[in-house]
Design a protein around this motif. Structure first.
Motif, mmCIF file in Angstrom:
data_model
loop_
_atom_site.group_PDB
_atom_site.id
_atom_site.type_symbol
_atom_site.label_atom_id
_atom_site.label_comp_id
_atom_site.label_asym_id
_atom_site.label_seq_id
_atom_site.Cartn_x
_atom_site.Cartn_y
_atom_site.Cartn_z
ATOM 1 N N ASN A 1 0.903 -1.314 0.068
ATOM 2 C CA ASN A 1 -0.059 -0.199 0.007
ATOM 3 C C ASN A 1 0.834 1.228 0.227
ATOM 4 O O ASN A 1 0.455 2.267 0.068
ATOM 5 C CB ASN A 1 -0.949 -0.045 1.112
ATOM 6 C CG ASN A 1 -0.278 -0.250 2.423
ATOM 7 O OD1 ASN A 1 1.007 -0.536 2.544
ATOM 8 N ND2 ASN A 1 -1.068 -0.175 3.512
ATOM 9 N N ASN A 2 2.225 1.234 -0.273
ATOM 10 C CA ASN A 2 2.956 2.301 -0.068
ATOM 11 C C ASN A 2 3.628 2.499 -1.490
ATOM 12 O O ASN A 2 3.973 1.500 -2.246
ATOM 13 C CB ASN A 2 4.304 2.260 0.982
ATOM 14 C CG ASN A 2 3.700 2.202 2.020
ATOM 15 O OD1 ASN A 2 2.802 2.966 2.863
ATOM 16 N ND2 ASN A 2 4.338 1.284 3.035
ATOM 17 N N ILE A 3 3.491 3.870 -1.783
ATOM 18 C CA ILE A 3 4.223 4.158 -3.297
ATOM 19 C C ILE A 3 5.358 4.994 -3.008
ATOM 20 O O ILE A 3 5.535 5.921 -2.341
ATOM 21 C CB ILE A 3 3.300 4.955 -3.934
ATOM 22 C CG1 ILE A 3 2.141 4.064 -4.454
ATOM 23 C CG2 ILE A 3 3.993 5.390 -5.454
ATOM 24 C CD1 ILE A 3 1.206 4.629 -5.300
ATOM 25 N N ASN B 1 8.079 -0.247 5.138
ATOM 26 C CA ASN B 1 8.225 1.354 5.788
ATOM 27 C C ASN B 1 9.578 1.853 5.243
ATOM 28 O O ASN B 1 10.410 1.312 4.646
ATOM 29 C CB ASN B 1 7.987 1.175 7.382
ATOM 30 C CG ASN B 1 9.308 0.801 7.860
ATOM 31 O OD1 ASN B 1 10.046 1.125 7.533
ATOM 32 N ND2 ASN B 1 9.039 -0.111 9.008
ATOM 33 N N PRO B 2 9.293 3.127 5.345
ATOM 34 C CA PRO B 2 10.341 3.986 4.670
ATOM 35 C C PRO B 2 11.898 3.386 5.176
ATOM 36 O O PRO B 2 12.819 3.516 4.546
ATOM 37 C CB PRO B 2 10.283 5.410 5.215
ATOM 38 C CG PRO B 2 8.710 5.527 5.577
ATOM 39 C CD PRO B 2 8.408 4.020 6.063
ATOM 40 N N PHE B 3 11.992 3.108 6.496
ATOM 41 C CA PHE B 3 13.293 2.723 6.900
ATOM 42 C C PHE B 3 13.847 1.424 6.495
ATOM 43 O O PHE B 3 15.108 1.184 6.242
ATOM 44 C CB PHE B 3 13.301 2.921 8.525
ATOM 45 C CG PHE B 3 12.960 4.169 9.004
ATOM 46 C CD1 PHE B 3 14.017 5.187 9.135
ATOM 47 C CD2 PHE B 3 11.722 4.684 9.473
ATOM 48 C CE1 PHE B 3 13.887 6.484 9.282
ATOM 49 C CE2 PHE B 3 11.646 5.948 9.745
ATOM 50 C CZ PHE B 3 12.530 6.843 9.811
ATOM 51 N N GLU B 4 12.902 0.429 6.401
ATOM 52 C CA GLU B 4 13.032 -0.893 5.713
ATOM 53 C C GLU B 4 13.560 -0.580 4.370
ATOM 54 O O GLU B 4 14.406 -1.388 3.902
ATOM 55 C CB GLU B 4 11.732 -1.646 5.888
ATOM 56 C CG GLU B 4 11.276 -2.149 7.401
ATOM 57 C CD GLU B 4 9.943 -2.740 7.349
ATOM 58 O OE1 GLU B 4 9.861 -3.262 8.543
ATOM 59 O OE2 GLU B 4 9.197 -2.261 6.726
ATOM 60 N N ARG C 1 3.156 10.350 0.556
ATOM 61 C CA ARG C 1 3.431 11.868 0.601
ATOM 62 C C ARG C 1 3.825 12.438 2.049
ATOM 63 O O ARG C 1 3.654 13.325 2.405
ATOM 64 C CB ARG C 1 1.835 12.430 0.260
ATOM 65 C CG ARG C 1 1.446 12.301 -1.079
ATOM 66 C CD ARG C 1 0.104 13.195 -1.066
ATOM 67 N NE ARG C 1 -0.203 13.044 -2.357
ATOM 68 C CZ ARG C 1 -0.292 13.883 -3.730
ATOM 69 N NH1 ARG C 1 0.628 14.842 -3.350
ATOM 70 N NH2 ARG C 1 -0.616 13.696 -4.773
ATOM 71 N N GLU C 2 4.595 11.397 2.629
ATOM 72 C CA GLU C 2 5.204 11.874 3.917
ATOM 73 C C GLU C 2 6.472 12.693 4.122
ATOM 74 O O GLU C 2 7.153 12.665 3.032
ATOM 75 C CB GLU C 2 5.579 10.394 4.668
ATOM 76 C CG GLU C 2 4.365 9.545 4.568
ATOM 77 C CD GLU C 2 4.879 8.166 5.423
ATOM 78 O OE1 GLU C 2 5.925 8.063 6.027
ATOM 79 O OE2 GLU C 2 4.087 6.925 5.155
ATOM 80 N N ASN C 3 6.623 13.317 5.157
ATOM 81 C CA ASN C 3 7.523 14.031 5.343
ATOM 82 C C ASN C 3 8.278 13.343 6.606
ATOM 83 O O ASN C 3 7.725 13.285 7.452
ATOM 84 C CB ASN C 3 7.227 15.672 5.935
ATOM 85 C CG ASN C 3 6.874 16.447 4.781
ATOM 86 O OD1 ASN C 3 7.250 16.481 3.652
ATOM 87 N ND2 ASN C 3 5.621 16.880 4.719
ATOM 88 N N ILE C 4 9.651 13.065 6.231
ATOM 89 C CA ILE C 4 10.267 12.324 7.222
ATOM 90 C C ILE C 4 11.856 12.935 7.480
ATOM 91 O O ILE C 4 12.407 13.248 6.433
ATOM 92 C CB ILE C 4 10.718 10.856 7.014
ATOM 93 C CG1 ILE C 4 9.410 10.175 6.394
ATOM 94 C CG2 ILE C 4 11.453 9.955 7.930
ATOM 95 C CD1 ILE C 4 9.633 9.052 5.862
#
Length: 167
Positions: free
Chosen positions: A2-4, A67-70, A104-107
């Motif tokens: 579910n993540n792009i 997830n972004p870190f993975e 559309r995340e800000n990390i």
């Protein structure tokens, strides 16, 4: 999945195109990743540390359950598998994979900043990304891109050409 996410890829050592193809194939082979779009390949002048060979650069869109870190860990594993060494900042490399956008995340952490902090300053990132990402407005025409040391090297021909290449 579910993540792009959008990932920039670059190489300027050895068979640059083969390293890009292998990186895309390795992303796609991961159980939690599907490569859904690939850009054309661009030949670009080095930025930062300029005493090195020209780069080939491209971008891919992926769907992932990571997830972004993975995903960061996976991109670094792929770089290492393809022989990347980090001796000089912005120096020569077999493979460089940078996460540009994740949903559309800000990390902003010590390990990862998304959107990539210098993405909008670099035509070698924007030109391929604009081909595959509706979120990013194309900020340069082909003529402007050529003037900035970024040239289309090979037109895109589809995901299958990359994900089914031999690694």
């Amino acid at each position: 999945m579910n993540n792009i996410a959008y990932i920039a890829l670059g190489s300027n050592i050895g068979d640059r195109e083969t390293y890009l193809r292998q990186a895309v194939a390795l992303l796609h082979q991961h159980a939690a990743v599907t490569v859904t779009k690939v850009s054309s390949i661009y030949e670009t002048d080095p930025v930062g540390y300029e005493d090195q060979a020209q780069f080939l650069n491209m971008a891919v869109e992926i769907k992932t359950s990571l997830n972004p870190f993975e995903l960061l860990e996976l991109t670094q594993q792929i770089e290492n598998e393809l022989g990347r060494t980090r001796e000089v900042r912005w120096g020569p490399r077999t493979a460089d994979l940078d996460i540009l956008l994740f949903n559309r995340e800000n990390i902003e952490t010590e390990q990862l900043i998304v959107p990539h902090p210098r993405m909008y300053e670099r035509l070698f990132v924007l030109a391929p990304l604009a081909e595959i990402c509706q979120q990013v407005e194309k900020e340069a025409t082909s003529a402007e891109t050529d003037q900035e040391g970024v040239r289309v090297w090979k037109q895109k021909s589809g995901v299958d050409e990359f994900v089914h290449s031999e690694s």
